[in-house]
Design a protein around this motif. Structure first.
Motif, PDB file in Angstrom:
ATOM      1  N   GLY A 117      81.951   7.528 -10.101  1.00 40.26           N
ATOM      2  CA  GLY A 117      82.590   7.699 -11.403  1.00 40.26           C
ATOM      3  C   GLY A 117      81.630   7.564 -12.572  1.00 40.26           C
ATOM      4  O   GLY A 117      82.055   7.582 -13.737  1.00 40.26           O
ATOM      5  N   ASP A 118      80.334   7.421 -12.307  1.00 43.68           N
ATOM      6  CA  ASP A 118      79.369   7.281 -13.390  1.00 43.68           C
ATOM      7  C   ASP A 118      79.300   8.548 -14.225  1.00 43.68           C
ATOM      8  O   ASP A 118      79.418   9.667 -13.713  1.00 43.68           O
ATOM      9  N   ALA A 119      79.079   8.363 -15.518  1.00 48.47           N
ATOM     10  CA  ALA A 119      78.953   9.510 -16.415  1.00 48.47           C
ATOM     11  C   ALA A 119      77.696  10.301 -16.061  1.00 48.47           C
ATOM     12  O   ALA A 119      76.669   9.737 -15.714  1.00 48.47           O
ATOM     13  N   ARG A 120      77.805  11.619 -16.135  1.00 43.86           N
ATOM     14  CA  ARG A 120      76.660  12.464 -15.842  1.00 43.86           C
ATOM     15  C   ARG A 120      75.802  12.594 -17.099  1.00 43.86           C
ATOM     16  O   ARG A 120      76.269  12.440 -18.216  1.00 43.86           O
ATOM     17  N   GLY A 121      74.524  12.869 -16.891  1.00 43.38           N
ATOM     18  CA  GLY A 121      73.591  12.942 -17.995  1.00 43.38           C
ATOM     19  C   GLY A 121      72.354  12.137 -17.678  1.00 43.38           C
ATOM     20  O   GLY A 121      72.168  11.671 -16.550  1.00 43.38           O
ATOM     21  N   THR A 122      71.508  11.972 -18.652  1.00 41.15           N
ATOM     22  CA  THR A 122      70.249  11.255 -18.477  1.00 41.15           C
ATOM     23  C   THR A 122      70.190  10.091 -19.455  1.00 41.15           C
ATOM     24  O   THR A 122      70.554  10.239 -20.627  1.00 41.15           O
ATOM     25  N   ARG A 123      69.761   8.944 -18.969  1.00 41.72           N
ATOM     26  CA  ARG A 123      69.679   7.737 -19.795  1.00 41.72           C
ATOM     27  C   ARG A 123      68.387   7.017 -19.424  1.00 41.72           C
ATOM     28  O   ARG A 123      68.219   6.558 -18.297  1.00 41.72           O
TER      29      ARG A 123
END
Length: 360
Positions: A329-335
């Motif tokens: 369920g983690d948000a997609r994208g780059t951090r």
């Protein structure tokens, strides 16, 4: 009378490989229930995130405790002691506690904290493990980015030629029960001379061992039975001459006397889109690190069309990236968290990282 719970302190400069060593330790824990206390440097709990959710039976998410309010050696009374007391108060306390310090923490004040009344009878320092970046130490410095280390200067007037990081390195070596010369795979024939040199610099009886990717047998790392809190006088520290940590009453003054280069570093978070090509993204990160003199960059990314999370860890221009678990369920994208000397051009670094997030 219950046996004391052993605690292992893992120290070392930024990017030496502490988290990698700990993860390998957890994956080979041999049935031990291990709790972790992680002193993250910066605003994004990346080291904790790398270890949380990794599916390692020896260490559940609840057993990973992050201290992000500053250097652990400067916040002993406010953060570390209450955290330890909470772990010890559990219905089922851990079999072993592993403490990963930030890259800027002095180990000696932390070892001394185990003599506090609330801890002394219940937990003992099983050993202090100092992880070194082998190639960097062999080259005469302590991190992959030599220019950045050379730019650090001691704030103490009595130190005309040493940087704060050189003192920190000396303190970490002086406190160690074991010195891990990490990245030995990059040293080649230079490994044995460096190991011999470090044995000469360390206290008598300190083990110096080479390692690649922090891969050492758990039985070598844990169960050492050093009782380091009872042997603090032998663990000579450079900063002991400039600061006052000997008495319990001095802990309230740590922030006033503990000037060892914290203000010379800064960190910030960069958010970017998903990655399409992990290899190209790693190359892009390496280019940005060179351009801006970044000391350390680490974080997570999702890859277009892939269900797994991509973990990114960079020290100097060297970038490691690997898939470690399902995103769920983690948000997609780059951090990403960027760490470097104070004065980084945040806007330019962010623009460079975001402008071409994944294109080959």
């Amino acid at each position: 009378m219950h046996a004391k719970i052993p605690a292992t302190i893992v120290t070392g400069f930024l990017g030496a490989g502490k988290t990698t060593l700990i993860r390998h330790m957890l994956e080979n824990a041999g049935g031990r229930h291990i709790a972790l206390i992680i002193n993250e440097f910066g605003d994004l709990g990346v080291d904790g995130g790398i270890l949380k959710g990794c599916g390692i039976e020896a260490c559940s998410d609840d057993d990973v405790v992050e201290l992000s309010n500053g250097c652990i050696c400067c916040t002993v009374a406010d953060d570390f002691i209450p955290t330890m007391e909470a772990l010890l108060a559990r219905d089922t306390p851990p079999d072993h506690i592993v403490i990963e310090t930030s890259g800027l923490a002095l180990p000696q004040p932390l070892v001394r904290a185990f003599n506090w009344p609330g801890l002394k009878t219940r937990v003992t320092v099983d050993g202090v493990i100092t992880v070194l970046d082998g190639p960097a130490v062999a080259a005469g410095t302590f991190a992959a980015d030599v220019a950045a280390v050379d730019a650090q200067r001691a704030a103490d007037d009595g130190l005309d030629h040493e940087t704060p990081l050189s003192e920190l390195y000396a303190d970490q070596v002086a406190c160690a029960d074991m010195i891990v010369v990490n990245k030995s795979d990059l040293l080649g024939d230079g490994t044995a001379p460096l190991v011999d040199r470090l044995r000469g610099e360390a206290r008598a009886g300190v083990q110096v061992v080479p390692a690649a990717m922090g891969a050492l047998p758990v039985d070598v790392l844990l169960g050492r039975g050093q009782g380091a809190e009872d042997d603090i006088a032998a663990r000579h520290e450079v900063h002991h001459h400039h600061h006052h940590h000997d008495d319990d009453d001095d802990h309230d003054d740590d922030h006033h006397h503990h000037d060892h280069g914290h203000d010379a570093f800064e960190s910030f978070v960069v958010e970017a889109p998903e990655v399409t090509d992990p290899a190209a993204f790693a190359a892009r990160i390496s280019e940005v690190i060179r351009r801006h003199g970044i000391l350390r960059l680490k974080g997570f990314a999702s890859v277009v069309g892939k269900p797994m999370r991509l973990t990114v860890q960079a020290v100097g221009p060297r970038v490691d990236h690997y898939f470690d678990r399902a995103l769920g369920g983690d948000a997609r994208g780059t951090r990403l968290v960027v760490i470097g000397q104070a004065g980084l051009d945040r806007a330019a670094i962010t623009a460079d990282l975001v402008a071409q997030p994944a294109a080959a």
